[in-house]
Scaffold this active site. Sequence first.
Site, PDB file in Angstrom:
ATOM      1  N   ARG A  72      31.901 -37.905  -3.167  1.00 23.14           N
ATOM      2  CA  ARG A  72      30.879 -37.252  -3.991  1.00 23.14           C
ATOM      3  C   ARG A  72      31.501 -36.230  -4.931  1.00 23.14           C
ATOM      4  NH1 ARG A  72      27.154 -32.834  -2.634  1.00 23.14           N
ATOM      5  NH2 ARG A  72      27.884 -32.918  -0.479  1.00 23.14           N
TER       6      ARG A  72
ATOM      7  N   LEU B 106      24.177 -32.494  -5.169  1.00 20.26           N
ATOM      8  CA  LEU B 106      25.270 -32.153  -6.071  1.00 20.26           C
ATOM      9  C   LEU B 106      26.343 -31.368  -5.326  1.00 20.26           C
ATOM     10  CD1 LEU B 106      23.218 -31.123  -9.207  1.00 20.26           C
ATOM     11  CD2 LEU B 106      24.629 -33.170  -8.963  1.00 20.26           C
TER      12      LEU B 106
ATOM     13  N   ASN C  19      15.493 -28.307 -10.432  1.00 23.60           N
ATOM     14  CA  ASN C  19      14.995 -29.519  -9.788  1.00 23.60           C
ATOM     15  C   ASN C  19      13.487 -29.415  -9.632  1.00 23.60           C
ATOM     16  OD1 ASN C  19      15.194 -32.013  -8.251  1.00 23.60           O
ATOM     17  ND2 ASN C  19      14.790 -30.796  -6.425  1.00 23.60           N
TER      18      ASN C  19
ATOM     19  N   HIS D 191      10.441 -30.734  -7.091  1.00 22.98           N
ATOM     20  CA  HIS D 191      10.302 -31.242  -5.723  1.00 22.98           C
ATOM     21  C   HIS D 191       8.820 -31.401  -5.395  1.00 22.98           C
ATOM     22  CE1 HIS D 191      11.461 -31.948  -1.575  1.00 22.98           C
ATOM     23  NE2 HIS D 191      10.541 -31.091  -1.195  1.00 22.98           N
TER      24      HIS D 191
ATOM     25  N   ASP E 101      20.813 -24.803  -5.518  1.00 26.08           N
ATOM     26  CA  ASP E 101      22.009 -24.220  -4.926  1.00 26.08           C
ATOM     27  C   ASP E 101      22.665 -25.284  -4.055  1.00 26.08           C
ATOM     28  OD1 ASP E 101      20.484 -24.306  -2.609  1.00 26.08           O
ATOM     29  OD2 ASP E 101      20.156 -22.141  -2.517  1.00 26.08           O
TER      30      ASP E 101
ATOM     31  N   GLY F 190      22.339 -25.854  -0.939  1.00 21.12           N
ATOM     32  CA  GLY F 190      21.527 -26.303   0.178  1.00 21.12           C
ATOM     33  C   GLY F 190      20.628 -27.457  -0.231  1.00 21.12           C
TER      34      GLY F 190
ATOM     35  N   ASP G 253      17.145 -28.205  -1.266  1.00 17.21           N
ATOM     36  CA  ASP G 253      15.888 -27.620  -1.746  1.00 17.21           C
ATOM     37  C   ASP G 253      15.718 -26.183  -1.278  1.00 17.21           C
ATOM     38  OD1 ASP G 253      15.123 -30.013  -3.083  1.00 17.21           O
ATOM     39  OD2 ASP G 253      14.396 -30.834  -1.193  1.00 17.21           O
TER      40      ASP G 253
END
Length: 202
Positions: free
Chosen positions: A64, A92, A105, A107, A139, A141, A143
Amino acid sequence: MSLRVGVLASGAGTNLQAILDRVHGRGVEVVAVGSDKPEAQALTRAAGAGIETAVFPRGEYPNRAARDAAMAAWLESHEVGLVVLAGYMQLLDPGFLRRFPRVVNVHPALLPAFPGIGAIQQGLDYGVKVFGVTVHFVDDGVDTGRIILQGAVDLPAATTEAEVREALRPIEHDLLCEAVALIARDAVRLDPGHPRRVLVAQ
């Protein structure tokens, strides 16, 4: 001067289309659209709007981090100042986030409830009566980034994911476009007195 935006998407690209229809060319310039899936309809939408596209399939990179480094370099070559995840279904790498400190993002849940994949079904399984959408900074984590905007809708009788998703789609489009426009106007700030609060000047 317009904010140069790169969009990452994995699917149909309806959120991308909303951005193109509502804020592209109005202080926002979408300059690059990338995907992890070559068949993503978002790429077709972008190409139809004359926007450069690229595909970064996970299987073509050793890991990744390597994939995200290539994607970051491509976005940097387009001088992107904001990255928007519009239905991008991959995490990411922290190295990517260091290169792009502004990533947002959308959600389909009222975070911090129901993070991760399958958020709508999680809500249905839990029996919630109110569903919603969150636009947040990304970040490292899942979400867990700072919340920019949220919107909710009462759906006390909802029983299927398709039903909820249909109700949330216009909220997603509205909030994501609003967030991008606010960031372009420099109307979004982190609260220096609170580690998680985002200040929004409407």
